[in-house]
Write a protein that holds these residues in place. Structure first.
Motif: not given
Length: 341
Positions: A35-58
């Protein structure tokens, strides 16, 4: 005794180190859910999570670690057994101009998470303390900057080095470290803490030192270097850091702190020169890239040297960095150029 995480709450998991850790855990442990909790301020972006190896477990949750209602809901809804706490304001320059944001996120946010974990894991309805110690873990991610600055001949920071933070950022991280330690000694919360040296690698925010040098080499813009460029940092490739975090999470001793470093001290001038040389090899038509270097006024409170003694994690947990600085920088540059995935 090995600890086996099942459902992790990863805070700041869309940021640089957090997202690399999410990738690492999903790739390395087929049983884990995140379970990934992030406010997505200047330092966080969903682009960093676009190619996860097992997205069904995230599962991604857009939210604030200071929101106690949300954090409590996540513990209850997902039956969180493990917290890996990356979420932090971390840019020193920003902490100088906006210190309140750093106190709020790094101190109050850590307190909110500790309270939620204490309520969920140590309430009267929960199992006995020995069972909690065996089946729960709160892993707090900190920095070597809490130890202050080293002179050229000082030994590297050890886990026993006194805290002497010199910026609002490092002071707020030091405060959060002390809170985590207190919750272990006062309440028996099952915690481990790691203090890492400067990270670099894929997915790092563009305002940091190495991404700035890489970007400006790409764009042919001046490369700013603070002061005389003689400041020294111990550089750690982010994948090596993630391996170390995994090792501490599963094999670390409760209540202990582990320093994670690359044993890789470089002056800023030499870092810039190496990146320029690697660009000369990749884009020879623009060589020499060192012509772009431009010295600028030093920032306030700029620590002169950091270095990590990682003997404890090496001896106790059989971990060591796999990348040397040149190989890690080459991978980082090639990732930025889109030559590798």
């Amino acid at each position: 005794m090995r600890y086996t995480p099942t459902t992790l709450l990863v805070t700041g998991g869309a940021g640089f180190i957090g997202s690399n850790f999410v990738h690492h855990m999903l790739r390395s442990d087929p049983a884990v859910h995140i379970v990934n909790l992030d406010l997505l301020t200047y330092a966080g972006t969903l682009d960093n999570l676009s190619d996860l190896p097992a997205p069904d477990r995230h599962v991604f949750v857009h939210g604030d670690i200071c929101d106690s209602s949300l954090v409590t809901q996540l513990f209850d809804e997902h039956r969180i057994d493990t917290v890996v706490h990356f979420a932090a304001q971390s840019h020193v320059d920003r902490s100088i101009t906006h210190p309140g944001e750093f106190v709020r996120t790094n101190v109050n946010g850590t307190f909110t998470l500790l309270e939620a974990a204490r309520a969920a894991w140590l309430s009267p309805q929960e199992r006995d303390p020995l069972e909690v110690a065996r089946t729960r873990r709160f892993h707090h991610i900190s920095t070597d900057e809490v130890f202050g600055s080293l002179s050229p001949n000082d030994p590297p920071f050890a886990e026993t080095t006194p805290y002497t933070p010199n910026s609002p950022y490092s002071a707020s991280k030091a405060a959060s470290d002390h809170l985590v330690r207190a919750y272990f000694h006062t309440y028996g919360l099952p915690v481990v803490t790691t203090n890492c040296s400067n990270n670099y690698g894929p997915r790092q925010h563009g305002e940091k030192f190495i991404p700035t040098v890489i970007r400006n080499c790409l764009e042919g813009k001046p490369i700013p270097v603070y002061g005389d460029g003689q400041n020294i940092r111990d550089w750690l490739y982010v994948d090596d850091h993630c391996r170390a975090l995994h090792r501490v999470l599963t094999h670390g001793q409760l209540g202990e702190t582990y320093n994670i470093g690359g044993c890789n001290e470089w002056r800023n001038n030499d870092v810039v020169a190496l990146i320029c040389r690697l660009f000369d090899e990749r884009i020879p038509g623009r060589a020499p890239h060192e012509r772009l270097i431009e010295f600028v006024n030093d920032r306030a409170g700029h620590d002169r040297r950091y270095a990590i003694n990682n003997a404890k994690i090496t001896d106790a947990l059989d971990w060591g960095p796999a990348e040397d600085f040149e190989s890690g920088l080459a991978k980082t540059i090639d990732w930025q150029l889109g030559w590798t995935q």
